[in-house]
Structures are given as C-alpha cells and as structure tokens.
Enzyme design. Structure first.
Site, mmCIF file in Angstrom:
data_model
loop_
_atom_site.group_PDB
_atom_site.id
_atom_site.type_symbol
_atom_site.label_atom_id
_atom_site.label_comp_id
_atom_site.label_asym_id
_atom_site.label_seq_id
_atom_site.Cartn_x
_atom_site.Cartn_y
_atom_site.Cartn_z
ATOM 1 N N ASN A 43 -2.560 -4.120 -9.133
ATOM 2 C CA ASN A 43 -1.341 -3.660 -8.461
ATOM 3 C C ASN A 43 -0.095 -4.337 -9.030
ATOM 4 O O ASN A 43 0.955 -4.367 -8.398
ATOM 5 C CB ASN A 43 -1.417 -3.959 -6.961
ATOM 6 C CG ASN A 43 -2.594 -3.264 -6.304
ATOM 7 O OD1 ASN A 43 -2.858 -2.093 -6.562
ATOM 8 N ND2 ASN A 43 -3.327 -3.994 -5.476
ATOM 9 N N HIS A 129 -2.799 1.489 6.036
ATOM 10 C CA HIS A 129 -3.652 0.394 5.564
ATOM 11 C C HIS A 129 -4.474 -0.218 6.713
ATOM 12 O O HIS A 129 -4.019 -0.266 7.858
ATOM 13 C CB HIS A 129 -2.735 -0.680 4.967
ATOM 14 C CG HIS A 129 -3.453 -1.746 4.213
ATOM 15 N ND1 HIS A 129 -3.722 -2.979 4.750
ATOM 16 C CD2 HIS A 129 -3.953 -1.768 2.949
ATOM 17 C CE1 HIS A 129 -4.340 -3.727 3.852
ATOM 18 N NE2 HIS A 129 -4.492 -3.015 2.744
ATOM 19 N N GLU A 168 3.712 4.100 5.951
ATOM 20 C CA GLU A 168 3.852 3.352 4.701
ATOM 21 C C GLU A 168 4.916 3.994 3.814
ATOM 22 O O GLU A 168 5.170 5.186 3.896
ATOM 23 C CB GLU A 168 2.510 3.310 3.962
ATOM 24 C CG GLU A 168 1.459 2.592 4.788
ATOM 25 C CD GLU A 168 0.188 2.260 4.015
ATOM 26 O OE1 GLU A 168 0.133 2.469 2.794
ATOM 27 O OE2 GLU A 168 -0.746 1.773 4.674
ATOM 28 N N SER A 172 -1.293 3.537 -0.166
ATOM 29 C CA SER A 172 -1.945 2.674 -1.144
ATOM 30 C C SER A 172 -3.076 3.342 -1.912
ATOM 31 O O SER A 172 -3.325 2.996 -3.056
ATOM 32 C CB SER A 172 -2.461 1.408 -0.460
ATOM 33 O OG SER A 172 -3.329 1.749 0.604
ATOM 34 N N ASP A 197 5.722 -0.217 6.139
ATOM 35 C CA ASP A 197 4.973 -1.138 5.283
ATOM 36 C C ASP A 197 5.196 -0.619 3.863
ATOM 37 O O ASP A 197 4.703 0.443 3.498
ATOM 38 C CB ASP A 197 3.488 -1.098 5.670
ATOM 39 C CG ASP A 197 2.614 -1.943 4.736
ATOM 40 O OD1 ASP A 197 3.004 -2.154 3.573
ATOM 41 O OD2 ASP A 197 1.523 -2.366 5.168
ATOM 42 N N HIS A 200 3.674 -0.964 -1.602
ATOM 43 C CA HIS A 200 3.580 -0.369 -2.943
ATOM 44 C C HIS A 200 4.877 0.283 -3.428
ATOM 45 O O HIS A 200 4.915 0.819 -4.531
ATOM 46 C CB HIS A 200 2.440 0.651 -2.973
ATOM 47 C CG HIS A 200 1.117 0.029 -2.674
ATOM 48 N ND1 HIS A 200 0.341 -0.565 -3.639
ATOM 49 C CD2 HIS A 200 0.451 -0.133 -1.501
ATOM 50 C CE1 HIS A 200 -0.756 -1.057 -3.075
ATOM 51 N NE2 HIS A 200 -0.710 -0.812 -1.780
ATOM 52 N N LYS A 232 1.857 -7.230 -4.945
ATOM 53 C CA LYS A 232 1.761 -5.975 -5.690
ATOM 54 C C LYS A 232 2.763 -6.054 -6.851
ATOM 55 O O LYS A 232 2.571 -6.855 -7.734
ATOM 56 C CB LYS A 232 1.987 -4.800 -4.736
ATOM 57 C CG LYS A 232 1.112 -4.884 -3.456
ATOM 58 C CD LYS A 232 -0.307 -4.425 -3.629
ATOM 59 C CE LYS A 232 -1.319 -4.885 -2.588
ATOM 60 N NZ LYS A 232 -1.179 -4.447 -1.221
HETATM 61 C C1 LIG Z 1 -2.098 -4.775 0.101
HETATM 62 C C2 LIG Z 1 -1.560 -4.206 1.343
HETATM 63 C C3 LIG Z 1 -1.415 -4.986 2.499
HETATM 64 C C4 LIG Z 1 -1.951 -6.371 2.591
HETATM 65 O O1 LIG Z 1 -1.224 -7.241 1.844
HETATM 66 P P1 LIG Z 1 -1.869 -8.594 1.314
HETATM 67 O O2 LIG Z 1 -0.720 -9.444 0.989
HETATM 68 O O3 LIG Z 1 -2.698 -8.227 0.128
HETATM 69 O O4 LIG Z 1 -2.708 -9.142 2.443
HETATM 70 C C5 LIG Z 1 -0.800 -4.414 3.594
HETATM 71 N N1 LIG Z 1 -0.377 -3.136 3.564
HETATM 72 C C6 LIG Z 1 -0.543 -2.351 2.497
HETATM 73 C C7 LIG Z 1 -0.065 -0.936 2.538
HETATM 74 C C8 LIG Z 1 -1.150 -2.854 1.351
HETATM 75 O O5 LIG Z 1 -1.344 -2.074 0.294
#
Ligand SMILES: *Cc1c(COP(=O)(O)O)cnc(C)c1O
Length: 378
Positions: A43, A129, A168, A172, A197, A200, A232
């Site tokens: 990522n 997620h 999101e 992801s 969130d 990405h 990421k």
């Molecule tokens: C990777 C991810 C997370 C978690 O993040 P980490 O720092 O890896 O624990 C949360 N939400 C989404 C959409 C993700 O892709």
C-alpha cells in the site's frame, strides 16, 4: 475451545491464511523465499517507505529522543515531535485539531466506541473496513449496514438526529470512491454526523494529496470526523483522527485505545512528519502513478477477467473462486510478480480477487511485465 475445527473448516474451504515472511522491500522489488519479485501487493502508493528523507528523520529522532515514547500520551509519552506532527497534519488537511494513534484499527475503535451510546444508530457502508464494522458492532449503538455506495439504501435507513454515518474515501478492496457529495448532503439534511476513513485516499488524491474530499471539491469541515492512516501512501504506520477541538478533547479523555496505549515511538512520528512534507509536494509522483494506472487499465482491458472500475492505485481483478485466485497468484509469483490474493471474509463470498496495487515506485516497464504475466496466466 472449538478453534481446531474452525481452522480445519477454513483450510477445507481454501480460506486458510498464509503468512509470508519478506526478507526486505527495496523500491519496487520485494525479496522473499530466495527470490526477487515486482511488488504489486503493498500500500506504499507513493513509494515513500523507502525515501531517504524518512530514514534520516527516523535516525535523527532516535538519536535525539530515543526509540520509545516511554509512556501513553497522557502520562509522559507525548513529545514535541508528536505535537509538530499534529500541527503539520492540521495545516495540511484544514483540520481544527488532530489526535495521533498507533494504528488505524485502534483509531476507529476509539472514535466509534467513545462517541456512540445506546440511543444512537451507526450507518455503515457494507464494504467498510473490518476495523469500522467491528467497532460499530462492539459499540452500544445499533449498527445498520447499507448497500455499497447506495444512497437509496442509506436513505431508507436514516433517521434524523440519531447518530453517525461512516464510509470510506477509497474502498480498500475495490478501489472505488465513496459517494461523498451525496453523503455530505444526506448527513446535513438529516442532521447526523459523518465520518470518513480516508486510509487509501490520503496522499494519493486531491490538492497536495489531501485525500478524497479534496479530490471531489469538498472541504474537511464538511465531515465531523476525518480519519486517515500513515501506513498506506505515507509509507510508515499509525493513524490520526481530525475534527473540532471539542471532539479531539473528548477523544483524548474517552478514547480508550488512545488513553491506555503507549504513544507512537518518536522516530516513527518523525518519519511520518517527513512523509507528510514530501507528500504535500509530490504532484510529480501522483501524476506518474495516475499514468501507470491508465497504462495498466488499457493493458488488461482485453483480458478475460473482471477489472473493477477504479481511478486509484488499487486495481482489483475479480476471479470469484478462492482456489483459482490462489493458483493465479502462485502462477504470477512463478513469473516474478507478487500480488495479493484476497478471499472471504475480507471480501464478499464469490468475489475472491487479485488485489493489484500500483505505486509511484513502479516504472512503465513494470506495468508491461505485469500485463504480460497476467496474459500468460489467465
Ligand atoms: C488499513 C486500514 C485501516 C487500518 O489501519 P492500520 O493503521 O493498518 O491499522 C483502517 N481503515 C482502512 C480503510 C484501511 O484500509
């Protein structure tokens, strides 16, 4: 304890997880199992995990502050370097206040569990997620999942002034964008809170890489809660939550995974700060990445498989059946290419896929190699 049976069932269904040990990653290459592979599984969308600026920043901070924060933030774990990172993030993203977390998983747990009560509803996109869904289920609120990006499905479940809508920026496992203009309008009309969130989207999309909202012409202030991760496109690890000063004060008091967890190591905070400064000025990397995406999509257009619509670094090829997906990933590996084979329950039943991720660290020729290998394997 029934764990043996659960494991045996997973194995029989072709769903048992395999742990690969990587020797090292160097730019676009990944070394493992005595071989070198083109890495299309990570990522690290801007290739920052390898940047000399980040290594130097971590080195300097380790010398200056040591390698550990030595305590949780509210005890004596919050250092000047954390404060500097919070200020840089707030300035970059147009946020009033920011709180740092060790991981995105723990950030989502803290926010959702601290904010929602039994009186609340929590509406989540079906493809959110695992960290969001789990927090919603563990919170006292009533969880309601709506069909992916389907605003009619959300509208049918919405109640005025009743809770929190979560989606999101970039999904992801699918690479598509959330329907943010409509989410913002629906949240405003129904007077519910909205949380993005943007794990990405951050660094990859928008002006200065500010993420999905910026890409869509929206402001950070149009959502009440913005969450993003450093693992990421920023190439490190950790996460933040941003919003009003009052929200951040509240989370600092009631966010359990913030209060009861050792703060980020100072070298990590320093590396993230260096990454943010690079990401803000990485239009060349973003343009290169967009070109690679275009080139890849053209290359696989004629192949007998389903490429999901995505303008982002996440380019999933849906295969469907689990064992076929694993076999394909193995065949690509034999050709020197490492891609993620993603199976349920990470993705819905029947939609196992190769999750191919592109990075600004790749070259045009790497995409050609990938496309040829897919041609030979599918
Ligand atoms: C990777 C991810 C997370 C978690 O993040 P980490 O720092 O890896 O624990 C949360 N939400 C989404 C959409 C993700 O892709």
């Amino acid at each position: 304890m029934p764990f043996n049976l659960s494991l045996a069932n997973r194995e029989a269904a072709g769903l048992k997880r395999r742990l690969a040990t990587v020797d090292k990653v160097a730019g676009r290459l990944l070394y493992a199992d005595q071989g070198a592979y083109l890495n299309f599984a990570g990522n690290d969308y801007l290739g920052l995990s390898q940047a000399p600026e980040l290594r130097l920043a971590a080195d300097d901070a380790a010398r200056e502050y040591g390698v550990g924060a030595v305590a949780s933030p509210l005890v004596v774990g919050h250092h000047a370097i954390h404060r500097a990172l919070e200020a840089e993030l707030a300035d970059w993203l147009g946020l009033e206040a920011v709180l740092l977390f060790s991981s995105g998983f723990s950030a989502n747990q803290a926010v959702i569990k601290a904010l929602l009560t039994r009186e609340h509803l929590c509406w989540q996109d079906k493809l959110n997620h695992a960290s969001l869904q789990e927090a919603g289920l563990l919170s006292p609120a009533r969880m309601q999942r709506f069909a992916h990006n389907d605003m009619a499905s959300l509208t049918a479940r919405l109640k005025p002034q009743s809770g929190l809508i979560i989606s999101e920026g970039v999904f992801s496992m699918d690479g598509d964008l959330g329907n943010w203009p409509e989410l913002v309008a629906l949240a405003e009309q129904s007077q519910n809170w909205l949380m993005i969130d943007d794990a990405h989207g951050l660094g990859v999309l928008g002006r200065e890489g500010r993420g999905t909202l910026s890409h869509l012409g929206l402001e950070a202030s149009q959502v009440q809660i913005m969450m993003g991760t450093f693992g990421k496109a920023l190439g490190v690890s950790g996460a933040f939550v941003g919003g009003s000063r009052a929200l951040i004060d509240y989370l600092q008091n009631y966010g359990r995974s913030y209060v009861y967890s050792t703060h980020l190591p100072p070298p990590q905070a320093a590396a993230i700060l260096a990454a943010v400064r690079l990401a803000r000025h990485a239009d060349d990397k973003r343009a290169h990445l967009a070109e690679l995406v275009e080139c890849f999509r053209q290359g696989v257009a004629s192949l007998p498989c389903e490429l999901l619509p995505s303008i982002t670094a996440i380019q999933p090829l849906v295969i469907g059946e689990e064992n076929r997906t694993l076999a394909l990933a193995d065949r690509l590996k034999a050709l020197g290419i490492w891609v993620g084979a993603i199976r349920p329950p990470t993705v819905p039943q029947g939609s196992a896929r190769l999750r191919i991720t592109l990075s600004a660290a790749h070259q045009r020729a790497d995409i050609d190699t990938l496309v040829s290998a897919l041609q030979a394997s599918l």
